[in-house]
Motif scaffolding. Structure first.
Motif, PDB file in Angstrom:
ATOM      1  N   VAL A 140      36.086 -22.890 -11.658  1.00  0.00           N
ATOM      2  CA  VAL A 140      35.682 -22.075 -10.494  1.00  0.00           C
ATOM      3  C   VAL A 140      35.396 -22.694  -9.252  1.00  0.00           C
ATOM      4  CG1 VAL A 140      34.224 -19.910  -9.699  1.00  0.00           C
ATOM      5  CG2 VAL A 140      34.922 -20.192 -12.398  1.00  0.00           C
ATOM      6  N   LEU A 141      34.299 -23.768  -9.645  1.00  0.00           N
ATOM      7  CA  LEU A 141      33.880 -24.678  -8.377  1.00  0.00           C
ATOM      8  C   LEU A 141      34.729 -25.395  -8.037  1.00  0.00           C
ATOM      9  CD1 LEU A 141      30.319 -25.386  -9.333  1.00  0.00           C
ATOM     10  CD2 LEU A 141      30.965 -23.888  -7.675  1.00  0.00           C
ATOM     11  N   PRO A 142      35.269 -25.510  -6.547  1.00  0.00           N
ATOM     12  CA  PRO A 142      36.407 -26.826  -6.089  1.00  0.00           C
ATOM     13  C   PRO A 142      35.631 -28.065  -6.536  1.00  0.00           C
ATOM     14  CG  PRO A 142      35.687 -25.092  -4.392  1.00  0.00           C
ATOM     15  CD  PRO A 142      34.784 -24.501  -5.616  1.00  0.00           C
ATOM     16  N   ARG A 143      36.449 -28.991  -6.580  1.00  0.00           N
ATOM     17  CA  ARG A 143      36.145 -30.361  -6.906  1.00  0.00           C
ATOM     18  C   ARG A 143      35.292 -30.910  -5.680  1.00  0.00           C
ATOM     19  NH1 ARG A 143      38.244 -33.632 -10.466  1.00  0.00           N
ATOM     20  NH2 ARG A 143      38.087 -35.941 -10.267  1.00  0.00           N
ATOM     21  N   GLY A 144      34.166 -31.457  -6.150  1.00  0.00           N
ATOM     22  CA  GLY A 144      33.266 -31.930  -5.114  1.00  0.00           C
ATOM     23  C   GLY A 144      32.408 -31.257  -4.442  1.00  0.00           C
ATOM     24  N   VAL A 145      32.283 -29.978  -4.578  1.00  0.00           N
ATOM     25  CA  VAL A 145      31.694 -29.101  -3.748  1.00  0.00           C
ATOM     26  C   VAL A 145      30.507 -28.571  -4.594  1.00  0.00           C
ATOM     27  CG1 VAL A 145      31.652 -26.499  -2.706  1.00  0.00           C
ATOM     28  CG2 VAL A 145      33.581 -28.092  -2.746  1.00  0.00           C
ATOM     29  N   SER A 146      29.431 -28.494  -4.065  1.00  0.00           N
ATOM     30  CA  SER A 146      28.134 -28.152  -4.784  1.00  0.00           C
ATOM     31  C   SER A 146      27.840 -26.630  -5.015  1.00  0.00           C
ATOM     32  CB  SER A 146      26.846 -28.677  -3.996  1.00  0.00           C
ATOM     33  OG  SER A 146      25.501 -28.120  -4.411  1.00  0.00           O
ATOM     34  N   GLY A 147      27.573 -26.387  -5.995  1.00  0.00           N
ATOM     35  CA  GLY A 147      27.156 -24.814  -6.181  1.00  0.00           C
ATOM     36  C   GLY A 147      26.356 -24.113  -5.331  1.00  0.00           C
ATOM     37  N   ASP A 148      25.516 -25.156  -4.616  1.00  0.00           N
ATOM     38  CA  ASP A 148      24.499 -24.533  -3.684  1.00  0.00           C
ATOM     39  C   ASP A 148      25.172 -23.563  -2.641  1.00  0.00           C
ATOM     40  OD1 ASP A 148      22.508 -25.531  -5.185  1.00  0.00           O
ATOM     41  OD2 ASP A 148      21.965 -27.058  -3.549  1.00  0.00           O
ATOM     42  N   LEU A 169      19.312 -18.966 -23.295  1.00  0.00           N
ATOM     43  CA  LEU A 169      20.459 -19.414 -23.172  1.00  0.00           C
ATOM     44  C   LEU A 169      20.946 -19.492 -21.755  1.00  0.00           C
ATOM     45  CD1 LEU A 169      23.085 -20.091 -24.620  1.00  0.00           C
ATOM     46  CD2 LEU A 169      23.843 -17.871 -24.573  1.00  0.00           C
ATOM     47  N   VAL A 170      20.930 -18.426 -20.947  1.00  0.00           N
ATOM     48  CA  VAL A 170      21.245 -18.637 -19.368  1.00  0.00           C
ATOM     49  C   VAL A 170      20.381 -19.651 -18.747  1.00  0.00           C
ATOM     50  CG1 VAL A 170      21.136 -17.357 -17.339  1.00  0.00           C
ATOM     51  CG2 VAL A 170      21.593 -16.153 -19.325  1.00  0.00           C
ATOM     52  N   LEU A 171      19.084 -19.782 -19.213  1.00  0.00           N
ATOM     53  CA  LEU A 171      18.320 -21.095 -18.474  1.00  0.00           C
ATOM     54  C   LEU A 171      18.924 -22.395 -18.825  1.00  0.00           C
ATOM     55  CD1 LEU A 171      14.602 -19.981 -18.717  1.00  0.00           C
ATOM     56  CD2 LEU A 171      16.057 -20.035 -16.901  1.00  0.00           C
ATOM     57  N   SER A 172      19.592 -22.294 -20.195  1.00  0.00           N
ATOM     58  CA  SER A 172      20.263 -23.579 -20.511  1.00  0.00           C
ATOM     59  C   SER A 172      21.488 -23.887 -19.747  1.00  0.00           C
ATOM     60  CB  SER A 172      20.446 -23.625 -22.121  1.00  0.00           C
ATOM     61  OG  SER A 172      21.646 -22.799 -22.262  1.00  0.00           O
ATOM     62  N   TYR A 173      21.961 -22.881 -19.337  1.00  0.00           N
ATOM     63  CA  TYR A 173      22.945 -23.025 -18.401  1.00  0.00           C
ATOM     64  C   TYR A 173      22.702 -23.802 -16.944  1.00  0.00           C
ATOM     65  CZ  TYR A 173      25.814 -19.681 -21.329  1.00  0.00           C
ATOM     66  OH  TYR A 173      26.187 -19.194 -22.488  1.00  0.00           O
ATOM     67  N   LEU A 174      21.532 -23.316 -16.374  1.00  0.00           N
ATOM     68  CA  LEU A 174      20.660 -23.743 -15.243  1.00  0.00           C
ATOM     69  C   LEU A 174      20.337 -25.146 -15.581  1.00  0.00           C
ATOM     70  CD1 LEU A 174      20.066 -23.165 -12.416  1.00  0.00           C
ATOM     71  CD2 LEU A 174      17.970 -22.294 -13.187  1.00  0.00           C
ATOM     72  N   ARG A 175      19.902 -25.414 -16.710  1.00  0.00           N
ATOM     73  CA  ARG A 175      19.376 -26.769 -17.067  1.00  0.00           C
ATOM     74  C   ARG A 175      20.523 -27.737 -16.991  1.00  0.00           C
ATOM     75  NH1 ARG A 175      16.906 -25.467 -21.237  1.00  0.00           N
ATOM     76  NH2 ARG A 175      15.003 -25.009 -20.259  1.00  0.00           N
ATOM     77  N   HIS A 176      21.777 -27.497 -17.449  1.00  0.00           N
ATOM     78  CA  HIS A 176      23.072 -28.186 -17.583  1.00  0.00           C
ATOM     79  C   HIS A 176      23.462 -28.469 -16.416  1.00  0.00           C
ATOM     80  CE1 HIS A 176      27.196 -29.213 -17.982  1.00  0.00           C
ATOM     81  NE2 HIS A 176      26.832 -30.062 -19.536  1.00  0.00           N
ATOM     82  N   SER A 177      23.429 -27.344 -15.464  1.00  0.00           N
ATOM     83  CA  SER A 177      24.120 -27.396 -13.961  1.00  0.00           C
ATOM     84  C   SER A 177      23.422 -28.406 -13.051  1.00  0.00           C
ATOM     85  CB  SER A 177      23.969 -26.138 -13.432  1.00  0.00           C
ATOM     86  OG  SER A 177      24.608 -25.116 -14.141  1.00  0.00           O
ATOM     87  N   LEU A 178      21.875 -28.575 -13.347  1.00  0.00           N
ATOM     88  CA  LEU A 178      21.126 -29.517 -12.712  1.00  0.00           C
ATOM     89  C   LEU A 178      21.395 -30.760 -13.288  1.00  0.00           C
ATOM     90  CD1 LEU A 178      17.241 -27.888 -12.797  1.00  0.00           C
ATOM     91  CD2 LEU A 178      18.560 -28.676 -10.878  1.00  0.00           C
ATOM     92  N   SER A 179      21.501 -31.177 -14.492  1.00  0.00           N
ATOM     93  CA  SER A 179      21.918 -32.402 -15.047  1.00  0.00           C
ATOM     94  C   SER A 179      23.212 -32.909 -14.511  1.00  0.00           C
ATOM     95  CB  SER A 179      22.016 -32.493 -16.740  1.00  0.00           C
ATOM     96  OG  SER A 179      20.764 -31.788 -17.239  1.00  0.00           O
ATOM     97  N   ALA A 180      24.511 -32.009 -14.456  1.00  0.00           N
ATOM     98  CA  ALA A 180      25.585 -32.320 -13.917  1.00  0.00           C
ATOM     99  C   ALA A 180      25.461 -32.252 -12.568  1.00  0.00           C
ATOM    100  CB  ALA A 180      26.579 -31.320 -14.477  1.00  0.00           C
ATOM    101  N   GLN A 181      24.554 -31.957 -11.654  1.00  0.00           N
ATOM    102  CA  GLN A 181      24.532 -32.244 -10.250  1.00  0.00           C
ATOM    103  C   GLN A 181      25.410 -30.992  -9.813  1.00  0.00           C
ATOM    104  OE1 GLN A 181      24.811 -35.970  -8.541  1.00  0.00           O
ATOM    105  NE2 GLN A 181      23.546 -36.901 -10.088  1.00  0.00           N
ATOM    106  N   LEU A 182      25.381 -30.077 -10.322  1.00  0.00           N
ATOM    107  CA  LEU A 182      26.384 -28.871  -9.739  1.00  0.00           C
ATOM    108  C   LEU A 182      25.216 -27.976  -9.039  1.00  0.00           C
ATOM    109  CD1 LEU A 182      28.101 -27.635 -13.157  1.00  0.00           C
ATOM    110  CD2 LEU A 182      29.169 -29.007 -11.169  1.00  0.00           C
ATOM    111  N   VAL A 183      24.086 -27.996  -9.117  1.00  0.00           N
ATOM    112  CA  VAL A 183      23.048 -27.530  -8.226  1.00  0.00           C
ATOM    113  C   VAL A 183      22.242 -28.720  -7.895  1.00  0.00           C
ATOM    114  CG1 VAL A 183      23.485 -25.113  -9.143  1.00  0.00           C
ATOM    115  CG2 VAL A 183      21.902 -26.441 -10.239  1.00  0.00           C
ATOM    116  N   SER A 184      21.412 -28.475  -6.803  1.00  0.00           N
ATOM    117  CA  SER A 184      20.375 -29.274  -6.347  1.00  0.00           C
ATOM    118  C   SER A 184      18.896 -28.887  -7.133  1.00  0.00           C
ATOM    119  CB  SER A 184      20.151 -29.357  -5.048  1.00  0.00           C
ATOM    120  OG  SER A 184      19.992 -28.223  -4.418  1.00  0.00           O
ATOM    121  N   HIS A 185      18.158 -29.743  -7.147  1.00  0.00           N
ATOM    122  CA  HIS A 185      16.619 -29.259  -7.620  1.00  0.00           C
ATOM    123  C   HIS A 185      16.117 -28.563  -6.403  1.00  0.00           C
ATOM    124  CE1 HIS A 185      17.298 -32.752 -10.167  1.00  0.00           C
ATOM    125  NE2 HIS A 185      16.469 -32.201 -11.105  1.00  0.00           N
ATOM    126  N   ALA A 186      16.581 -28.784  -5.220  1.00  0.00           N
ATOM    127  CA  ALA A 186      15.937 -28.008  -4.180  1.00  0.00           C
ATOM    128  C   ALA A 186      15.986 -26.723  -4.246  1.00  0.00           C
ATOM    129  CB  ALA A 186      16.361 -28.654  -3.008  1.00  0.00           C
TER     130      ALA A 186
END
Length: 913
Positions: free
Chosen positions: A38-46, A67-84
Motif C-alpha cells: 500500500v505504501l509507496p517505496r521510500g515514503v513514510s507512513g507519516d 494485536l493492533v498495537l503490535s502492528y504499530l510496534r512493528h511499523s516503528l521498528s521498520a521505520q514505516l512511522v516515526s517516533h515523533a
C-alpha cells in the motif's frame, strides 16, 4: 485538491488493510509484508497518518487491542512511522476515563522510550515538540486520575524516566523555545501538580525540574583543582605590575570571570585572593614595592571582597579565612617579617568593611595558632607593614584635606607637612594608599594646584614649595605613567613640562626639540650665573623660564666640554651650582642629558654620563629639608637612566636590555614559578619587559613551548594557570597571536604536530579557551588602552573592533579544523578541535554567545561523527543557540546523531551477550 484526494484515498486503503489484518489475525510480520503493497517505496507512513490510523483502531474497546498495537510496534521498528508521529498521537488521547486503555498505552510508551529517536531530517524538528507533548499528557494523567493508583504510579515512573534521561531533557529544552505555548501549558500543569506533592517526594523534584527546564538544567561541572591554586596569585602580580591603580570594579569583574573558568565557589575565590595578595607582599618584603602590596593586601582586598560578596555573606568570608588557616606557613612567615599578626590586621579591616563581625574575628583568631618560636612585638616602634599601612590611611585623608584649603593661608604649614611626607617611607606609603583607594588623581590635581600657585617668586618658602611639589609630581608620573594621573589637555606648568621634556620609556623626546623650547638670552643668563657658582635666584624669577631653558644650558656645557673650551673642573663647578638649592633644576638638566644619550653614538656617551653622575652627587648644603628632597631627586634621575637603557649604567634586573637572552630570562622565570606554584614580583616585571622588547607573538610562542615541556597533569594544570596569567601583560594581543599564528603553526607543522600528545594537547586546548573568554571579557569592557597596547592590537588585527577581530580569528581557526577533518582519520588536530569546543562550552560566560556562534555547525557534525564517544548531550545542548531557528535545527540533528550512536552501542552489547 488532487494531492489531498490522493492522500485521503491512500489513508482509506490503509484503514481497510488494518481492518483486514485485525479480522484475519495477521502476525506483525504479515502486517509488515502487506503494508508495503500500500505504501509507496521510500515514503513514510507519516504522510498518510498511519500512526493515527493504527492507534484509533487500537483503542476502540475498553482496553487497547494488543494485536493492533503490535502492528504499530512493528511499523516503528521498520521505520514505516516515526517516533515523533506516534508520540504526538499518544499525547492526543484524552479518554482518561477508559482506565484499561490508558494503562495499555502507558505500557506501550514504556516499551518505546528506550529507542525513541529520529532517522530522517523532517522528523528532527518535530521530535522535541512530540516529547514535550507526551510529558504534558503524563501530567494530565497525574492530575486527572488521582483515584487510580496503578495509572498514577505508571505515569510517575515514566515521567521520572524521561526527566532522568539527558536526551529527553535536551529535547524538552529545545521544545521550550520552538513551541512556547505548549511549554506554558506544561508549566501551568507543573505548578498545579507540584502544589499537591510533598517536597520530599521524588516526583516533586522531577516536576520542579520540568517547571524550570532550560539549557542550564543539564550543567557541565568543572573539576576544581586542589587548594591552593596558582592562577589568582600569578594574575595579581602581572596585573598590578602593569597597572597598580586598577579599579576595584575591574578587578572584581576579572575575578568573577576566573571563578567561572575555574569552577571556584565563593569561599575558594576569596581565599585565593587573600592568599595571593599576602604571598605577593611576602615576596617584596623590605623592598620599595612593599608599601604598594601592603596597601593592596590590607586596604584594597576588603573593598574587592565587598564588591564580590555584598554585605550579607559573612559566612563565605569566614569559610574563606578558615581555608586560609590551612595555609599556616605563609601566615607564620608574614608574622615573622612584620612582628605582628597579619591575619588579625586583615580581619580588622574586614570588620571595618562590615564583612564579618567581632564575634567571628574572635572565633577565627582562636583557631589561628602561631608557632611558639614566633614572638610578636606589639610596641609601636616595631610596627610591621600591616599596621603602618592601616595607619597611613587616615594620614592620606588629612593630606588631601589640607591640600584642598586656600594656598595663601597654609603655605608654611603645608611646606612642613610635605617635607614630613618625604621622610623615610612616608611618601611611598601615601602613594600606595592613594593608589588602592583610587585617590591618586585627586592627590596629583591638588599638588599641581599648589605647584602653579608657587611657580613665580624667589622667596625661600615659595621656592621650596614649588620644588617639593614638582619633585613629588615627577615621581608619581614616573611610577604610574602620565596617562594614569594627568589630564591630557592640562595646561599647567608641570603638565607642559611632562609632555615636552620628561624622559619616559615609551615616549622618547628628541633632544633637538627640547632645545627649541628655550630662549638663547635666558640660557646665556643662566650660564653666567652657574659659571659664577651662584645658587640663589632673584625674587622675581619665574621657574618655568628656568626649567625649559635647562636643556639649552646643558647643551652649551656639553658642547664646550667636548670642544675643550671647558675643563672638567669648570663643568663640575657649573653642575654644583645647578644642584645648589633647587632639586628640580638637576632633574630638568638630567632629563635633557638622558634624552640626548638615547640617540647619541656609543663613542659620545662618556661625557654626558659623567655629567649625570655629577648631578647625582650630594649637595653641599646640609639642610634637613634639602636632604629629603635630594634623596627623591636621585631616585628619579636613576630611573630616567634606566628608562633610556644606557649601556654604561650599573646592572639592574628590570632593564629591557639584558646580557641574558630573552628565552633564558623567560625559562628562568617560568621554571621558578612552576616549581614554587607562585610568581614573584621580579618575574612579573620580566614578563612585561619581554612583551615590550620581543612582542606578543614571541612571548606567546615561548610560553606555549615551555608549557609543552611539562609532563605531569598537576604540573600542566599549574602551567596553564601560569600561562594565562602571563598573557595578561596584554591579554588581547596575546590571544589574537595565539589564534592566528601560534596554534595553526603548532598543529599543522609536521615537526611540531607529532609532539602534541595527551595530556599536553588537552592543556593547550583549555589554555586557548581560557584566553578567548578572558580576552572577550576584556574587549567587552573596552577600557582606555595605553598607546603601546593599541599599537600592538593594530599590528595583529585587520580593520574592525578588537572584539570582532577576536571572533573572526576564532572562526578562521575552526574553519581550518573543519577543512582538515577527513572521514575515517583521527589526528591530533581532530582531538584538539574537540577539546577546544568542549572547553568553550564548559566555561561559557553568559555574554559570550558570539564566540559559540563562531563554531561552524559542519565542524560539530564532523566531530560528532568522528568522535561520538567523547560527546555528551549537555555539551550539544550548550553548544547551539536554542533561541534561533537555525540553532534549534542543528541541535535537534546533532542530538539525534548522538542518540543513534548510543542506541547502536546498546544493540551491539545486547547481541554480544
Amino acid at each position: 485538491m488532487v494531492m489531498e484526494s490522493k492522500t485521503t484515498s491512500k489513508t482509506s486503503c490503509l484503514k481497510a488493510l488494518l481492518l483486514k489484518a485485525w479480522r484475519e489475525r495477521w502476525t506483525d510480520l504479515q502486517w509488515g509484508i502487506n503494508i508495503k503493497t500500500v505504501l509507496p517505496r521510500g515514503v513514510s507512513g507519516d504522510v498518510y497518518n498511519l500512526a493515527d490510523c493504527i492507534l484509533q483502531q487500537a483503542v476502540v474497546g475498553a482496553g487497547a487491542n494488543q494485536l493492533v498495537l503490535s502492528y504499530l510496534r512493528h511499523s516503528l521498528s521498520a521505520q514505516l512511522v516515526s517516533h515523533a508521529a506516534v508520540l504526538q498521537r499518544l499525547s492526543k488521547y484524552n479518554q482518561l476515563n477508559k482506565v484499561h486503555c490508558v494503562f495499555n498505552l502507558l505500557e506501550f510508551l514504556e516499551g518505546m522510550l528506550p529507542g525513541v529517536t529520529c532517522c530522517g531530517k523532517p522528523e528532527e524538528t518535530v521530535l522535541a515538540t512530540a516529547i514535550l507533548s507526551i510529558v504534558c499528557w503524563l501530567l494530565n494523567i497525574l492530575l486527572q486520575c488521582k483515584g487510580t493508583p496503578h495509572l498514577t504510579q505508571k505515569a510517575s515512573f515514566l515521567l521520572t524516566t524521561l526527566m532522568n534521561d539527558d536526551f529527553y531533557v535536551s529535547m524538552m529544552c529545545l521544545a521550550r523555545y520552538s513551541d512556547p505555548e505548549l511549554f506554558s501549558e506544561t508549566n501551568r500543569k507543573c505548578l498545579e501538580l507540584g502544589a499537591s506533592l510533598a517536597e520530599s517526594d521524588d516526583l516533586f523534584k522531577c516536576v520542579k525540574k520540568l517547571e524550570n527546564i532550560d539549557v542550564n538544567t543539564l550543567s557541565l561541572p568543572i573539576t576544581s583543582e586542589k587548594w591552593p591554586g596558582t592562577l589568582i596569585q600569578c594574575w595579581l602580580e602581572v596585573k598590578l605590575v602593569g597597572n597598580p591603580g586598577a579599579s576595584t570594579s575591574s578587578l572584581s569583574e576579572q575575578l568573577r570571570l576566573f571563578q567561572k573558568l575555574k569552577g571556584f565557589d565563593g569561599p575558594r575565590l576569596y581565599a585565593e585572593l587573600m592568599r595571593g595578595s599576602l604571598l605577593a607582599l611576602y615576596d617584596v618584603n623590605q623592598t620599595s614595592h612593599e608599601s604598594q602590596w601592603g596597601a593592596f593586601a590590607f586596604l584594597k582586598v576588603p573593598h574587592i571582597l565587598m564588591e564580590l560578596t555584598g554585605k550579607n555573606d559573612s559566612s563565605s568570608i569566614v569559610n574563606a579565612v578558615e581555608l586560609m588557616l590551612q595555609h599556616s606557613p605563609l601566615l607564620d612567615a608574614m608574622d615573622a617579617n612584620s612582628s605582628c599578626s597579619s591575619l588579625e590586621c586583615l580581619l580588622g579591616e574586614l570588620v571595618k568593611a562590615r564583612l564579618i563581625t567581632d564575634t567571628q574575628i574572635k572565633h577565627l583568631l582562636e583557631k589561628r595558632k602561631a608557632p611558639p618560636t614566633l614572638k610578636l612585638d606589639t610596641a609601636p616602634a616595631a610596627a610591621g607593614i600591616p599596621k603602618v599601612i592601616i595607619c597611613a590611611e587616615p594620614t592620606l585623608a588629612g593630606i588631601l584635606k589640607t591640600l584642598s584649603t586656600d594656598y595663601h593661608k597654609i603655605q608654611d604649614p603645608l611646606l612642613g607637612m610635605l617635607h614630613q611626607v618625604l621622610t623615610g617611607k612616608s611618601f611611598e606609603l601615601i602613594l600606595a594608599v592613594a593608589t588602592v583607594q583610587g585617590q591618586l588623581r585627586t592627590l596629583v590635581a591638588r599638588l599641581i594646584r599648589f605647584n602653579e600657585c608657587s611657580k613665580s617668586g624667589g622667596d625661600k618658602a615659595r621656592a621650596q614649595l614649588f620644588d617639593i611639589s614638582f619633585l613629588m609630581l615627577v615621581a608619581i608620573v614616573q611610577n604610574y605613567g602620565a596617562n594614569a594621573v594627568l589630564d591630557p589637555d592640562g595646561e599647567s606648568l608641570f603638565e607642559q613640562w611632562v609632555r615636552s621634556c620628561m624622559v619616559e620609556r615609551q615616549r622618547p623626546k628628541a633632544p633637538e626639540q627640547l632645545l627649541r623650547l628655550g630662549d638663547p638670552v635666558t640660557v646665556e643668563v643662566l650660564l653666567q650665573q652657574f659659571n659664577a657658582g651662584e645658587t640663589e635666584f632673584k625674587s622675581t624669577v619665574k621657574w618655568q623660564d628656568v626649567l625649559f631653558n635647562m636643556a639649552g644650558v646643558m647643551h652649551e656645557v656639553l658642547v664646550a666640554w667636548e670642544q675643550g673650551a671647558l675643563a672638567p673642573s669648570d663643568v663640575k663647578r657649573i653642575l654644583d651650582a645647578v644642584r645648589g638649592r633647587m632639586c628640580c633644576l638637576p632633574l630638568a638638566a638630567a632629563a635633557w642629558l638622558c634624552a640626548y644619550m638615547r640617540t647619541a653614538p656609543q663613542e659620545n656617551l662618556l661625557k654626558p654620563v659623567n655629567m649625570v653622575q655629577q648631578l647625582l652627587a650630594p649637595p653641599a648644603a646640609e639642610e634637613d629639608s634639602l636632604r629629603e628632597r635630594w634623596q627623591l631627586t636621585c631616585e628619579i634621575i636613576r630611573k630616567m637612566q634606566r628608562d633610556v637603557q644606557l649601556p654604561l649604567q650599573t646592572k639592574s634586573s628590570h632593564h629591557l636590555i639584558s646580557r641574558q637572552p630573552a628565552i633564558e630570562q623567560l625559562h628562568s622565570a617560568w621554571s621558578a614559578a612552576i616549581r614554587r606554584g607562585w610568581l614573584d614580583h621580579s618575574s612579573a616585571k620580566t614578563l612585561h619587559c619581554l612583551l615590550d622588547t620581543a612582542g606578543p607573538r614571541w612571548l606567546v610562542s615561548a610560553v606555549v613551548q615551555e608549557l609543552m615541556k611539562l609532563r605531569y597533569r598537576d604540573q600542566l594544570q599549574r602551567g596553564v594557570d601560569l600561562a594565562l596569567a602571563a598573557f595578561h601583560v596584554d591579554i588581547g594581543a596575546c590571544t589574537l597571536e595565539l589564534l592566528t599564528h601560534i596554534l595553526p603553526q603548532m598543529l599543522y607543522n609536521d615537526l611540531q604536530a607529532d609532539s602534541l600528545m595527551e595530556p599536553q594537547l588537552l592543556a593547550l586546548a583549555y589554555l586557548t579557551c581560557y584566553c578567548v573568554y578572558t580576552a572577550f571579557d576584556a574587549f567587552t569592557e573596552e577600557p582606555e588602552e595605553p598607546l603601546a597596547k593599541v599599537a600592538r592590537l593594530n599590528d595583529s588585527m585587520e580593520d574592525g573592533s578588537p572584539m570582532d577581530q577576536l571572533v573572526s580569528a576564532l572562526r578562521q581557526l575552526l574553519i581550518i579544523f573543519e577543512d582538515g577533518i577527513h572521514e575515517g582519520y583521527i589526528t591530533q588536530q581532530t582531538y584538539f578541535a574537540f577539546y577546544l569546543i568542549k572547553g568553550l562550552v564548559e566555561v561559557k560566560i553568559p555574554t559570550a554567545n558570539a564566540l559559540l556562534a563562531a563554531i561552524p555547525p559542519a565542524l560539530i557534525t564532523d566531530l560528532l561523527r568522528t568522535l561520538p564517544e567523547l560527546f555528551t548531550y549537555p555539551i550539544l545542548l550548550h553548544l547551539h543557540d536554542v533561541r534561533s531557528t537555525h540553532g534549534r535545527n542543528n541541535m535537534a540533528k546533532d542530538l539525534c546523531v548522538l542518540r543513534n550512536y548510543h542506541l547502536r552501542n546498546v544493540s551491539q552489547e545486547s547481541s554480544n551477550v
